[in-house]
Structure formats: structure tokens, C-alpha cells
Scaffold this motif. Structure first.
Motif, PDB file in Angstrom:
ATOM      1  N   ILE A   5       0.834  -1.199   0.000  1.00 22.88           N
ATOM      2  CA  ILE A   5       0.000   0.000   0.000  1.00 22.88           C
ATOM      3  C   ILE A   5       0.869   1.249   0.000  1.00 22.88           C
ATOM      4  O   ILE A   5       1.837   1.355   0.763  1.00 22.88           O
ATOM      5  CB  ILE A   5      -0.943   0.005   1.212  1.00 22.88           C
ATOM      6  N   LEU A   6       0.496   2.186  -0.848  1.00 21.18           N
ATOM      7  CA  LEU A   6       1.137   3.496  -0.888  1.00 21.18           C
ATOM      8  C   LEU A   6       0.183   4.528  -0.298  1.00 21.18           C
ATOM      9  O   LEU A   6      -0.959   4.651  -0.741  1.00 21.18           O
ATOM     10  CB  LEU A   6       1.481   3.880  -2.321  1.00 21.18           C
ATOM     11  N   VAL A   7       0.647   5.254   0.709  1.00 22.21           N
ATOM     12  CA  VAL A   7      -0.074   6.418   1.209  1.00 22.21           C
ATOM     13  C   VAL A   7       0.599   7.623   0.561  1.00 22.21           C
ATOM     14  O   VAL A   7       1.746   7.944   0.864  1.00 22.21           O
ATOM     15  CB  VAL A   7      -0.016   6.508   2.746  1.00 22.21           C
ATOM     16  N   GLU A  17      -0.280  15.511   6.550  1.00 28.68           N
ATOM     17  CA  GLU A  17       0.868  14.675   6.938  1.00 28.68           C
ATOM     18  C   GLU A  17       0.529  13.865   8.191  1.00 28.68           C
ATOM     19  O   GLU A  17       0.820  12.665   8.275  1.00 28.68           O
ATOM     20  CB  GLU A  17       2.085  15.560   7.188  1.00 28.68           C
ATOM     21  N   THR A  18      -0.114  14.502   9.163  1.00 27.48           N
ATOM     22  CA  THR A  18      -0.518  13.816  10.389  1.00 27.48           C
ATOM     23  C   THR A  18      -1.545  12.738  10.101  1.00 27.48           C
ATOM     24  O   THR A  18      -1.461  11.610  10.622  1.00 27.48           O
ATOM     25  CB  THR A  18      -1.089  14.828  11.403  1.00 27.48           C
ATOM     26  N   MET A  19      -2.518  13.050   9.274  1.00 26.39           N
ATOM     27  CA  MET A  19      -3.536  12.058   8.912  1.00 26.39           C
ATOM     28  C   MET A  19      -2.915  10.892   8.139  1.00 26.39           C
ATOM     29  O   MET A  19      -3.307   9.738   8.303  1.00 26.39           O
ATOM     30  CB  MET A  19      -4.637  12.725   8.094  1.00 26.39           C
ATOM     31  N   ALA A  20      -1.943  11.196   7.286  1.00 26.38           N
ATOM     32  CA  ALA A  20      -1.275  10.143   6.510  1.00 26.38           C
ATOM     33  C   ALA A  20      -0.595   9.137   7.434  1.00 26.38           C
ATOM     34  O   ALA A  20      -0.616   7.923   7.177  1.00 26.38           O
ATOM     35  CB  ALA A  20      -0.259  10.757   5.553  1.00 26.38           C
ATOM     36  N   ALA A  21      -0.003   9.635   8.517  1.00 25.56           N
ATOM     37  CA  ALA A  21       0.627   8.733   9.478  1.00 25.56           C
ATOM     38  C   ALA A  21      -0.414   7.816  10.118  1.00 25.56           C
ATOM     39  O   ALA A  21      -0.161   6.621  10.336  1.00 25.56           O
ATOM     40  CB  ALA A  21       1.360   9.537  10.545  1.00 25.56           C
ATOM     41  N   GLY A  22      -1.606   8.364  10.402  1.00 29.37           N
ATOM     42  CA  GLY A  22      -2.674   7.548  10.953  1.00 29.37           C
ATOM     43  C   GLY A  22      -3.161   6.494   9.967  1.00 29.37           C
ATOM     44  O   GLY A  22      -3.375   5.330  10.328  1.00 29.37           O
ATOM     45  N   VAL A  23      -3.332   6.890   8.713  1.00 28.24           N
ATOM     46  CA  VAL A  23      -3.743   5.950   7.666  1.00 28.24           C
ATOM     47  C   VAL A  23      -2.731   4.810   7.559  1.00 28.24           C
ATOM     48  O   VAL A  23      -3.092   3.625   7.500  1.00 28.24           O
ATOM     49  CB  VAL A  23      -3.883   6.676   6.317  1.00 28.24           C
ATOM     50  N   ILE A  36       4.959   5.467   2.712  1.00 27.11           N
ATOM     51  CA  ILE A  36       4.409   6.819   2.726  1.00 27.11           C
ATOM     52  C   ILE A  36       5.282   7.706   1.848  1.00 27.11           C
ATOM     53  O   ILE A  36       6.495   7.782   2.046  1.00 27.11           O
ATOM     54  CB  ILE A  36       4.352   7.418   4.146  1.00 27.11           C
ATOM     55  N   LYS A  37       4.656   8.365   0.881  1.00 32.22           N
ATOM     56  CA  LYS A  37       5.366   9.310   0.023  1.00 32.22           C
ATOM     57  C   LYS A  37       4.483  10.532  -0.212  1.00 32.22           C
ATOM     58  O   LYS A  37       3.294  10.523   0.057  1.00 32.22           O
ATOM     59  CB  LYS A  37       5.772   8.660  -1.304  1.00 32.22           C
ATOM     60  N   ARG A  38       5.099  11.592  -0.731  1.00 31.87           N
ATOM     61  CA  ARG A  38       4.361  12.819  -1.010  1.00 31.87           C
ATOM     62  C   ARG A  38       4.622  13.279  -2.433  1.00 31.87           C
ATOM     63  O   ARG A  38       5.568  12.812  -3.083  1.00 31.87           O
ATOM     64  CB  ARG A  38       4.737  13.914  -0.011  1.00 31.87           C
ATOM     65  N   VAL A  39       3.786  14.167  -2.896  1.00 31.67           N
ATOM     66  CA  VAL A  39       3.962  14.720  -4.238  1.00 31.67           C
ATOM     67  C   VAL A  39       4.759  16.017  -4.133  1.00 31.67           C
ATOM     68  O   VAL A  39       4.813  16.644  -3.074  1.00 31.67           O
ATOM     69  CB  VAL A  39       2.605  14.964  -4.936  1.00 31.67           C
ATOM     70  N   PRO A  40       5.384  16.451  -5.217  1.00 30.54           N
ATOM     71  CA  PRO A  40       6.236  17.646  -5.155  1.00 30.54           C
ATOM     72  C   PRO A  40       5.448  18.929  -4.907  1.00 30.54           C
ATOM     73  O   PRO A  40       4.290  19.060  -5.290  1.00 30.54           O
ATOM     74  CB  PRO A  40       6.890  17.688  -6.546  1.00 30.54           C
ATOM     75  N   GLU A  41       6.115  19.876  -4.272  1.00 34.31           N
ATOM     76  CA  GLU A  41       5.557  21.208  -4.070  1.00 34.31           C
ATOM     77  C   GLU A  41       5.671  21.997  -5.374  1.00 34.31           C
ATOM     78  O   GLU A  41       6.646  21.872  -6.104  1.00 34.31           O
ATOM     79  CB  GLU A  41       6.320  21.924  -2.956  1.00 34.31           C
ATOM     80  N   LEU A  42       4.657  22.781  -5.675  1.00 32.11           N
ATOM     81  CA  LEU A  42       4.656  23.629  -6.867  1.00 32.11           C
ATOM     82  C   LEU A  42       4.807  25.108  -6.531  1.00 32.11           C
ATOM     83  O   LEU A  42       5.184  25.912  -7.385  1.00 32.11           O
ATOM     84  CB  LEU A  42       3.351  23.437  -7.659  1.00 32.11           C
ATOM     85  N   VAL A  43       4.501  25.484  -5.299  1.00 33.19           N
ATOM     86  CA  VAL A  43       4.545  26.880  -4.893  1.00 33.19           C
ATOM     87  C   VAL A  43       6.003  27.336  -4.797  1.00 33.19           C
ATOM     88  O   VAL A  43       6.844  26.631  -4.234  1.00 33.19           O
ATOM     89  CB  VAL A  43       3.839  27.059  -3.535  1.00 33.19           C
TER      90      VAL A  43
END
Length: 202
Positions: A5-7, A17-23, A36-43
Motif C-alpha cells: 500500500i502506498l499512502v 501529513e498527520t492524517m497520513a501517518a494515521g492511515v 508513505i510518500k508525497r507529491v512535489p511542491e509547486l509553490v
């Protein structure tokens, strides 16, 4: 057999980020192999710094090409005007090649979110995110009412049958409550159990 599983999340201020840790914790409770991974920042960096974004996050950046390696993907995105954040949409919009080859068809997909207010677009964000998952051929899983936290009425809180969620407050000072984190944990566990059964069925 345990499911992979990928979160996958995007978080500006740390709520998702906190919710992702719970998931992820819930999915691991069900025996899943969780990443657990994240998508890149665009800002632009200067804008993100001025806005107080949480720029240091431990999760590594995901690559679009790795998505088919997982049996289930649980997506987390804050709400932007009742829709997923542009950072997440930009990432998903790069899956055209994967979509063309049907490489996510039959995978399990689920969504969790965060909004600034009680009626700030939690449900619409998750529901229109579900549309994207259906286009990719994924099996959509929500947060069933067997999670008793959906029935709590003694305090403001997120969560719906469409997916776990949290409220950040207008100034983003409110972080996920215990019942909201437990909703995320329940959803992660629920997705992992379903994905595990699909993997075992072969």
C-alpha cells in the motif's frame, strides 16, 4: 498475502501529513506493507516560506512510474475550493501513460482530506477525487459507518462515509483530533483488509 500500500499525500501545514501517518498505521495493523510518500511542491519557495508552509517533511517524493507497483493507493490532499490541491492534481495528471496501459485497473483507491472549516468542502473534495480514481479503473473504498466516530456529535470534527478528514481552522492552528486520527487509522486498516483479500484471490 499482505498487500503493498502506498499512502500518497500533499500537505501544506502538516494536517494531511498527520492524517497520513494515521492511515499508514491502520494499514500496518492489518498486515500491509506500507510506504508513505508525497507529491512535489509547486509553490515558489519564497511564497511557501511567507505563507508558513511546513517545508521539512520526512516522506520522500513519489514518482508517477511507481504507482502500479502497489496493490492500493490511499491519497491525501487538503481542500482547495472544494477540490484537491493543485499539487496533487498535477501529479495525477502525469499518469496518462499508466492510464493508457490500464496499469491501475483493479487497484484499490481511497481518499482523505482536510479543510479549514466544518463545511469547507470535505465531501466534494473526496467525491470529485473519486471521479479521477474511477477513470483510472481503481476500486474506490470509503470510510464505512462501522467506524463509530462518524456518529460522534459532541464536538466539531471531520469524517464522512466517503473518507477520513480533519478540520484545520481558519488559521490552520487546529490539528487532527483523536477521533479524526482514528478515522484515518480505520480507513487505512479497511483499505488494507480489502486489498489483502484481492491479492489473496489472485
Amino acid at each position: 498475502m499482505s498487500a503493498k500500500i502506498l499512502v500518497l499525500y500533499y500537505s501544506s501545514y502538516g494536517h494531511i501529513e498527520t492524517m497520513a501517518a494515521g492511515v499508514a498505521d491502520g494499514a500496518r495493523q492489518a498486515g500491509a506493507n506500507v510506504t508513505i510518500k508525497r507529491v512535489p511542491e509547486l509553490v515558489p519557495l519564497s511564497v511557501a516560506q511567507e505563507a508558513g508552509y511546513k517545508l521539512e517533511q520526512p516522506a520522500p517524493i513519489a514518482a508517477v512510474e511507481e504507482l502500479p507497483d502497489y496493490d492500493a493507493i490511499i491519497f491525501g490532499s487538503p481542500t482547495r475550493y472544494g477540490m484537491m490541491a493543485a499539487q496533487m492534481k498535477n501529479f495525477i495528471d502525469q499518469t496518462g501513460g499508466i492510464w493508457f496501459e490500464n496499469r491501475l485497473v483493479g487497484k484499490v483507491g481511497a481518499v482523505f482530506t482536510s479543510t479549514g472549516s466544518q463545511h469547507g468542502g470535505q465531501e466534494s473534495t473526496i467525491l470529485n477525487f473519486h471521479t479521477v480514481l474511477l477513470h483510472l479503473g481503481m476500486i474506490v473504498v470509503g470510510l464505512p459507518y462501522s467506524f463509530q466516530g462518524l456518529n460522534q456529535m459532541d464536538e466539531p470534527g471531520g469524517g464522512s462515509p466517503y473518507g477520513a478528514s480533519t478540520l484545520s481552522g481558519g488559521d490552520d492552528s487546529r490539528f487532527p483530533s483523536p477521533v479524526e486520527v482514528e478515522g484515518a487509522r480505520f480507513q487505512g486498516r479497511h483499505v488494507a483488509e480489502i486489498a489483502g483479500r484481492l491479492v489473496s484471490a489472485g
